[in-house]
Design a protein around this motif. Structure first.
Motif, PDB file in Angstrom:
ATOM      1  N   MET A  89      -8.552  14.637  25.613  1.00 55.25           N
ATOM      2  CA  MET A  89      -8.780  13.211  25.861  1.00 55.25           C
ATOM      3  C   MET A  89     -10.070  12.819  25.153  1.00 55.25           C
ATOM      4  O   MET A  89     -11.148  13.282  25.506  1.00 55.25           O
ATOM      5  CB  MET A  89      -8.914  12.939  27.363  1.00 55.25           C
ATOM      6  CG  MET A  89      -7.665  13.300  28.161  1.00 55.25           C
ATOM      7  SD  MET A  89      -7.908  13.058  29.941  1.00 55.25           S
ATOM      8  CE  MET A  89      -7.568  11.303  30.122  1.00 55.25           C
ATOM      9  N   LYS A  90      -9.939  11.979  24.125  1.00 55.67           N
ATOM     10  CA  LYS A  90     -11.139  11.545  23.378  1.00 55.67           C
ATOM     11  C   LYS A  90     -11.467  10.101  23.734  1.00 55.67           C
ATOM     12  O   LYS A  90     -10.596   9.227  23.718  1.00 55.67           O
ATOM     13  CB  LYS A  90     -10.880  11.690  21.875  1.00 55.67           C
ATOM     14  CG  LYS A  90     -12.026  11.171  21.007  1.00 55.67           C
ATOM     15  CD  LYS A  90     -11.750   9.808  20.408  1.00 55.67           C
ATOM     16  CE  LYS A  90     -12.979   9.167  19.818  1.00 55.67           C
ATOM     17  NZ  LYS A  90     -12.714   7.859  19.193  1.00 55.67           N
ATOM     18  N   PHE A  91     -12.741   9.842  24.057  1.00 56.05           N
ATOM     19  CA  PHE A  91     -13.172   8.491  24.390  1.00 56.05           C
ATOM     20  C   PHE A  91     -14.189   8.018  23.354  1.00 56.05           C
ATOM     21  O   PHE A  91     -15.188   8.689  23.082  1.00 56.05           O
ATOM     22  CB  PHE A  91     -13.784   8.463  25.798  1.00 56.05           C
ATOM     23  CG  PHE A  91     -12.759   8.772  26.860  1.00 56.05           C
ATOM     24  CD1 PHE A  91     -12.013   7.759  27.445  1.00 56.05           C
ATOM     25  CD2 PHE A  91     -12.508  10.084  27.239  1.00 56.05           C
ATOM     26  CE1 PHE A  91     -11.038   8.046  28.391  1.00 56.05           C
ATOM     27  CE2 PHE A  91     -11.545  10.382  28.191  1.00 56.05           C
ATOM     28  CZ  PHE A  91     -10.801   9.360  28.770  1.00 56.05           C
ATOM     29  N   ARG A 107     -18.460   9.153   9.575  1.00 51.78           N
ATOM     30  CA  ARG A 107     -18.376   8.076  10.569  1.00 51.78           C
ATOM     31  C   ARG A 107     -16.964   7.969  11.172  1.00 51.78           C
ATOM     32  O   ARG A 107     -15.970   8.097  10.453  1.00 51.78           O
ATOM     33  CB  ARG A 107     -18.790   6.736   9.947  1.00 51.78           C
ATOM     34  CG  ARG A 107     -20.250   6.650   9.543  1.00 51.78           C
ATOM     35  CD  ARG A 107     -21.226   6.983  10.663  1.00 51.78           C
ATOM     36  NE  ARG A 107     -21.050   6.213  11.887  1.00 51.78           N
ATOM     37  CZ  ARG A 107     -21.625   5.045  12.138  1.00 51.78           C
ATOM     38  NH1 ARG A 107     -22.437   4.507  11.233  1.00 51.78           N
ATOM     39  NH2 ARG A 107     -21.421   4.423  13.273  1.00 51.78           N
ATOM     40  N   GLY A 108     -16.933   7.755  12.459  1.00 53.71           N
ATOM     41  CA  GLY A 108     -15.650   7.692  13.167  1.00 53.71           C
ATOM     42  C   GLY A 108     -15.042   9.067  13.414  1.00 53.71           C
ATOM     43  O   GLY A 108     -13.896   9.190  13.833  1.00 53.71           O
ATOM     44  N   GLY A 109     -15.845  10.121  13.177  1.00 48.54           N
ATOM     45  CA  GLY A 109     -15.309  11.487  13.154  1.00 48.54           C
ATOM     46  C   GLY A 109     -14.908  12.083  14.499  1.00 48.54           C
ATOM     47  O   GLY A 109     -14.318  13.167  14.533  1.00 48.54           O
ATOM     48  N   SER A 110     -15.186  11.392  15.604  1.00 46.07           N
ATOM     49  CA  SER A 110     -14.790  11.967  16.895  1.00 46.07           C
ATOM     50  C   SER A 110     -13.272  12.072  17.027  1.00 46.07           C
ATOM     51  O   SER A 110     -12.764  12.976  17.701  1.00 46.07           O
ATOM     52  CB  SER A 110     -15.336  11.129  18.056  1.00 46.07           C
ATOM     53  OG  SER A 110     -16.732  11.142  18.023  1.00 46.07           O
ATOM     54  N   ASP A 111     -12.547  11.155  16.383  1.00 46.47           N
ATOM     55  CA  ASP A 111     -11.073  11.263  16.384  1.00 46.47           C
ATOM     56  C   ASP A 111     -10.654  12.568  15.705  1.00 46.47           C
ATOM     57  O   ASP A 111      -9.728  13.256  16.143  1.00 46.47           O
ATOM     58  CB  ASP A 111     -10.428  10.116  15.575  1.00 46.47           C
ATOM     59  CG  ASP A 111     -10.830   8.753  16.060  1.00 46.47           C
ATOM     60  OD1 ASP A 111     -11.043   8.599  17.263  1.00 46.47           O
ATOM     61  OD2 ASP A 111     -10.919   7.831  15.211  1.00 46.47           O
ATOM     62  N   TYR A 112     -11.344  12.863  14.603  1.00 44.83           N
ATOM     63  CA  TYR A 112     -11.055  14.070  13.829  1.00 44.83           C
ATOM     64  C   TYR A 112     -11.348  15.307  14.689  1.00 44.83           C
ATOM     65  O   TYR A 112     -10.548  16.244  14.754  1.00 44.83           O
ATOM     66  CB  TYR A 112     -11.927  14.048  12.572  1.00 44.83           C
ATOM     67  CG  TYR A 112     -11.485  14.905  11.406  1.00 44.83           C
ATOM     68  CD1 TYR A 112     -10.224  15.480  11.341  1.00 44.83           C
ATOM     69  CD2 TYR A 112     -12.358  15.115  10.337  1.00 44.83           C
ATOM     70  CE1 TYR A 112      -9.854  16.251  10.246  1.00 44.83           C
ATOM     71  CE2 TYR A 112     -11.997  15.868   9.241  1.00 44.83           C
ATOM     72  CZ  TYR A 112     -10.747  16.451   9.200  1.00 44.83           C
ATOM     73  OH  TYR A 112     -10.387  17.199   8.113  1.00 44.83           O
TER      74      TYR A 112
HETATM   75 MG    MG Z   1     -13.582   5.264  16.017  1.00 38.11          MG
END
Ligand code: MG
Ligand code: ADP
Ligand code: ASP
Length: 441
Positions: free
Chosen positions: A4-6, A196-201
């Protein structure tokens, strides 16, 4: 086990962190919870790094103080007991002392990466303190102990898997694990990040590494919409996308997903769900291997900052091996090509990474005359077997008739049409396509 990623907005306010706590405790499935930095923090850290790179230490100091004040207000609202508040004070002290020390030493890129990592370290530690205060059993899993990239900045999936398996084996009874998105170690064993935005990755890589049942990406919108909701007024969520469709949309500008975040899940066939933290009951978007849903156009995305190169050469006429020579130059400079079209005497292609543009152009000039155009945008139109929708190209071209089209790529795959236009026309093009391709009453 599920992931679960927030994202930043999902943890960006104390009451949202409480919502996240509710969501992760709603069922008993084992889960790895991946958190981003609080919204605005990574931008602030980028600003601190930029100020230091310019030698403006006073400006950096001011930004650090502003950020510290934000965290001080945040924990006071988040936590209630004396014990957990004093833990939060220690956490904030540790990370802001680190930032203050950085003001005193000479700045370089490795230090910048350390600065950028502070956001996810702070958010996870504060969230973990909240769980402790509420006596919710959980394990803190430092991402820097398992997440790594190689000398080409590519994630080391099999090593990540080995390390995670070993760590998780130490906690057979626990069911909630908290870790950071975005941050990792590089091949020099320095702190680095997945861009940037790498938490999805991170979430997708972890999902692939542990063969998760699902990777849930919790954000501030109810799934992937059919068009960019920041630009187009009427958009709606898409119930289902295939991995290929989602990867195209993410790569070509749908900010809801990091551009590379689909491949790890796809490789290990782990479904990805896009869900809304603020409206958890909404169905969201499910991304799987199957190309389900209606035939035809499903969604549109636009990517800015594209550069086009045209190489004209009479020698290309009837010559074999010409394309190989062109591609070898891009390979040499590790620069990937997004779109490509060819005619008998010329080849046009697009790049978004222009780090080595000068060297590439110089080498291409040995093969022919080179023209370079900047500030272009790629509009990507995606759908399951898009070509089977009757008249789909007519509708696309009709919607874009007022704009000069620089390149069109159709037929590369069964689910995508890409069009290169002048960047200043992007917003209008997305709006016209929305009217031309979708029915909104
Ligand atoms: Mg993002
Ligand atoms: P997070 O902080 O949770 O990672 P992001 O800001 O990175 O969230 O991504 C969510 C945002 O992506 C949405 O608020 C929306 O404005 C933007 N977005 C851009 N294109 C799309 C799209 N096609 N569908 C849904 N959201 C999109
Ligand atoms: N905090 C990082 C960023 O803002 C990573 C992320 O949120 O996905 O880019």
């Amino acid at each position: 086990m599920k992931i679960m990623k927030f994202g930043g907005t999902s943890v960006g306010r104390p009451e949202r962190m409480h919502q996240v706590k509710d969501l992760i405790t709603a069922d008993d499935e084992k889960k790895i919870v991946v958190l981003s930095a609080l919204s605005g923090t990574t931008n602030a850290l980028v600003g601190i790094g930029e100020a230091l790179a310019e030698g403006k230490k006073d400006k950096a100091k001011q930004k650090i103080e502003e950020l510290q004040e934000h965290y001080t207000n945040f924990y006071m609202e988040l936590l209630t007991t004396k014990a957990s508040r004093s833990k939060a004070v220690q956490i904030i002290k540790e990370h802001f002392e680190f930032l203050t020390i950085i003001l005193k030493i000479s700045f370089n890129e490795a230090i910048n990466k350390d600065i950028l990592a502070q956001g996810e370290l702070l958010s996870t530690k504060l969230f973990y303190t909240l769980l402790q205060e509420l006596e919710i059993p959980a394990v803190f899993l430092p991402a820097l102990e398992f997440m790594s990239i190689d000398e080409n900045d590519e994630p080391e999936l099999s090593r990540i898997r080995e390390r995670l398996e070993a760590i998780l084996a130490r906690y057979p009874e626990d069911s909630i694990f908290i870790t950071q998105g975005y941050i990792c170690k590089n091949h020099r064993n320095e702190v680095d990040n997945l861009k940037r935005g790498g938490s999805d990755y991170s979430a997708s890589l972890i999902g692939a590494a542990v063969s998760a049942s699902v990777v849930e990406i919790w954000t501030d919108i109810d799934g992937m919409h059919n068009n960019d909701p920041r630009i187009v007024e009427q958009t709606r969520p898409i119930a289902h996308l295939s991995f290929d469709e989602a990867a195209e949309l993410a790569y070509f500008g749908a900010k809801i997903l990091h551009p590379a975040s689909i491949w790890p899940a796809q490789l290990h066939n782990v479904p990805v769900k896009l869900l809304n933290t603020m409206a958890p009951e909404a169905a969201g978007t499910t991304i799987t291997g199957a190309g389900e849903g209606t035939v035809g156009v499903k969604a549109i995305a636009g990517k800015d900052g594209i550069t086009a190169l045209k190489i004209k050469s009479s020698r290309m006429l009837l010559a074999y091996g010409f394309l190989r020579k062109v591609f070898e130059i891009f390979e040499k400079y590790r620069t990937s090509i997004d779109m490509i079209t060819t005619s008998e005497v010329a080849i046009s292609l697009t790049l978004d990474d222009v780090t080595h543009l000068k060297e590439i152009t110089a080498e291409l000039q040995k093969l022919g005359k080179v023209e370079v155009d900047h500030h272009l945008s790629i509009i990507c139109i995606v759908g399951n077997t898009i070509m089977e929708e009757p008249g789909v190209l007519n509708k696309i071209m009709g919607s874009l008739e007022q704009f000069p089209l620089r390149m069109v790529s159709y037929g590369g795959s069964r689910h995508n049409v890409s069009i290169l236009i002048d960047g200043k026309n992007k917003e209008q093009a997305l709006k016209s396509l929305n009217q031309g391709l979708f029915d909104f009453e």
